[in-house]
Scaffold this motif. Structure first.
Motif, PDB file in Angstrom:
ATOM      1  N   LEU A   1     103.553  -2.642  63.589  1.00 35.90           N
ATOM      2  CA  LEU A   1     104.050  -1.340  64.002  1.00 35.90           C
ATOM      3  C   LEU A   1     103.685  -1.104  65.462  1.00 35.90           C
ATOM      4  O   LEU A   1     102.968  -1.896  66.078  1.00 35.90           O
ATOM      5  CB  LEU A   1     103.474  -0.242  63.113  1.00 35.90           C
ATOM      6  N   VAL A   2     104.147   0.006  66.006  1.00 38.03           N
ATOM      7  CA  VAL A   2     103.975   0.277  67.423  1.00 38.03           C
ATOM      8  C   VAL A   2     103.051   1.472  67.600  1.00 38.03           C
ATOM      9  O   VAL A   2     103.109   2.433  66.823  1.00 38.03           O
ATOM     10  CB  VAL A   2     105.339   0.550  68.101  1.00 38.03           C
ATOM     11  N   ALA A   3     102.188   1.416  68.619  1.00 36.71           N
ATOM     12  CA  ALA A   3     101.326   2.537  68.992  1.00 36.71           C
ATOM     13  C   ALA A   3     101.551   2.847  70.465  1.00 36.71           C
ATOM     14  O   ALA A   3     101.607   1.937  71.295  1.00 36.71           O
ATOM     15  CB  ALA A   3      99.860   2.197  68.743  1.00 36.71           C
ATOM     16  N   PHE A   4     101.697   4.127  70.815  1.00 36.39           N
ATOM     17  CA  PHE A   4     102.010   4.540  72.187  1.00 36.39           C
ATOM     18  C   PHE A   4     100.856   5.278  72.859  1.00 36.39           C
ATOM     19  O   PHE A   4     100.992   5.673  74.014  1.00 36.39           O
ATOM     20  CB  PHE A   4     103.246   5.438  72.197  1.00 36.39           C
TER      21      PHE A   4
ATOM     22  N   GLU B   1      95.524   6.045  69.237  1.00 39.43           N
ATOM     23  CA  GLU B   1      96.385   6.213  68.076  1.00 39.43           C
ATOM     24  C   GLU B   1      95.987   5.289  66.936  1.00 39.43           C
ATOM     25  O   GLU B   1      96.019   5.675  65.762  1.00 39.43           O
ATOM     26  CB  GLU B   1      97.838   5.967  68.471  1.00 39.43           C
ATOM     27  N   GLN B   2      95.602   4.072  67.265  1.00 39.79           N
ATOM     28  CA  GLN B   2      95.200   3.135  66.222  1.00 39.79           C
ATOM     29  C   GLN B   2      93.906   3.576  65.546  1.00 39.79           C
ATOM     30  O   GLN B   2      93.751   3.442  64.325  1.00 39.79           O
ATOM     31  CB  GLN B   2      95.027   1.733  66.806  1.00 39.79           C
TER      32      GLN B   2
ATOM     33  N   ARG C   1     106.545   3.947  65.078  1.00 37.67           N
ATOM     34  CA  ARG C   1     105.114   4.117  65.323  1.00 37.67           C
ATOM     35  C   ARG C   1     104.349   4.056  64.010  1.00 37.67           C
ATOM     36  O   ARG C   1     104.848   4.457  62.950  1.00 37.67           O
ATOM     37  CB  ARG C   1     104.833   5.457  65.999  1.00 37.67           C
ATOM     38  N   GLY C   2     103.125   3.569  64.084  1.00 32.65           N
ATOM     39  CA  GLY C   2     102.285   3.522  62.896  1.00 32.65           C
ATOM     40  C   GLY C   2     102.018   4.902  62.327  1.00 32.65           C
ATOM     41  O   GLY C   2     102.019   5.095  61.100  1.00 32.65           O
ATOM     42  N   GLU C   3     101.821   5.893  63.206  1.00 31.58           N
ATOM     43  CA  GLU C   3     101.574   7.270  62.750  1.00 31.58           C
ATOM     44  C   GLU C   3     102.766   7.802  61.965  1.00 31.58           C
ATOM     45  O   GLU C   3     102.607   8.410  60.896  1.00 31.58           O
ATOM     46  CB  GLU C   3     101.299   8.159  63.958  1.00 31.58           C
ATOM     47  N   ASP C   4     103.980   7.570  62.481  1.00 31.68           N
ATOM     48  CA  ASP C   4     105.177   8.070  61.799  1.00 31.68           C
ATOM     49  C   ASP C   4     105.396   7.341  60.474  1.00 31.68           C
ATOM     50  O   ASP C   4     105.773   7.963  59.467  1.00 31.68           O
ATOM     51  CB  ASP C   4     106.405   7.893  62.698  1.00 31.68           C
ATOM     52  N   TYR C   5     105.175   6.039  60.481  1.00 31.85           N
ATOM     53  CA  TYR C   5     105.406   5.273  59.249  1.00 31.85           C
ATOM     54  C   TYR C   5     104.440   5.682  58.149  1.00 31.85           C
ATOM     55  O   TYR C   5     104.849   5.922  57.007  1.00 31.85           O
ATOM     56  CB  TYR C   5     105.266   3.778  59.536  1.00 31.85           C
TER      57      TYR C   5
END
Length: 324
Positions: free
Chosen positions: A86-89, A93-94, A176-180
């Motif tokens: 997944l993606v982190a911006f 966030e991770q 994004r990992g947060e959204d997923y």
């Protein structure tokens, strides 16, 4: 190992009664045990999120499996093309995602402990039949919640595939990992809680609030409301999760309706006056007095000769009382 004083159960009265202060101490003790269990479960969740434990895949791998089942062309791949990520911006966030997933896993892993503590605090105030009744419903509710969460986990891949390919390939989604994980956790909770619908119906039916007659009369409207709820409650607004939730809830609704029908039929057979008004349920006072007095013996029939004789001597016909 010596147990701290505030974690030891206090000796109670033989009859099981407690004062208000003893209730407060008991509540504090059970809350602390539940919190300690959640903290230990969170530590296990934080480790399990990144590493394999007990021969199981890592928690991060299990949770991202629905996303990784998508075709490579439907997801954005950065870095290692052979690895699903997944993606982190944002820089932190991770870390925030790790803590969020770890705490959620800790609550789930420690659920047997804090549920038993909650049950132990409530049980002394219940009667024996109430304990059996509550135990059955708690066990059934847990199974239904897990079944709903498992169905959401299976449906998530199809829901994601629809959401990331609905644009016709003109753009690609960088998820994004947060959204997923927000989508995943929300979907698991909504499906799990929604699967408690038949249990709620049966509980209301048992206390007489929702009889089967009303369920039968409102069946079409209730099924329509179920599909409307499924369309509004699913976070992705995709047709797969909507249909999965709506159809499964309709099936559970019909099963609960049949359980209510059997229960109401049994109650009506055991108590035929159930559901009647107070003045209709019991026997009539006049009927009761008549039955207590015994059968009424009919008077002798009146013949024409008796009428002629009575008119001659001035007496009343046989079978009639004198009127004064």
């Amino acid at each position: 190992m010596r147990v701290p004083r505030w974690l030891r159960p206090r000796p109670g009265n033989p009859d099981g009664t407690m004062t208000l202060l003893e209730h407060i101490h008991e509540l504090r003790r059970r809350l602390m045990i539940g919190v300690i269990a959640i903290v230990l479960g969170t530590i296990i969740g934080l480790v399990w999120y990144q590493y394999r434990i007990f021969g199981l895949p890592s928690l991060g791998q299990l949770l991202t499996e629905p996303y990784c089942r998508l075709p490579p062309g439907a997801r954005l791949t950065l870095g290692n093309p052979n690895q699903c990520q997944l993606v982190a911006f944002a820089p932190f966030e991770q870390l925030a995602l790790l803590i969020k997933v770890g705490v959620a896993a800790g609550v789930v892993l420690a659920s047997p402990v804090w549920l038993s503590q909650l049950w132990g605090f409530i049980t002394p105030g219940l009667h024996t039949h109430e304990r059996k009744f509550a135990r059955v419903f708690i066990g059934t509710g847990t199974v239904l919640f897990l079944a709903g969460a498992f169905l959401a986990y299976l449906v998530l891949t199809q829901a994601l595939y629809f959401l990331v390919t609905v644009g016709g390939g003109i753009q690609i989604t960088a998820l994004r990992g947060e959204d997923y994980f927000s989508l995943l956790i929300t979907l698991l909770v909504i499906f799990g809680v929604s699967f408690e619908l038949p249990l709620l119906m049966i509980m209301l039916n048992r206390v007489g609030i929702f009889p089967y007659a009303k369920i039968k009369a409102w069946r079409r409207g209730l099924i329509f409301a179920i599909f409307v709820f499924a369309a509004v409650a699913t976070p992705g607004q995709d047709p797969f999760s909507m249909l999965a939730l709506g159809v499964s809830l309709t099936v559970l609704f019909e099963i609960a309706a049949q359980v209510c029908r059997v229960h109401d039929r049994r109650v009506a057979r055991e108590a035929p006056w159930a559901g009647l008004a107070d003045d209709e349920a019991g026997p009539s006072p006049v009927a009761s007095a008549t039955e207590a007095a015994g059968p009424v013996r009919p008077s002798d029939p009146v013949t024409p000769s008796a009428l002629e004789g009575s008119s001659a001597n001035g007496s009343a016909p046989q079978g009639y009382d004198d009127v004064t």
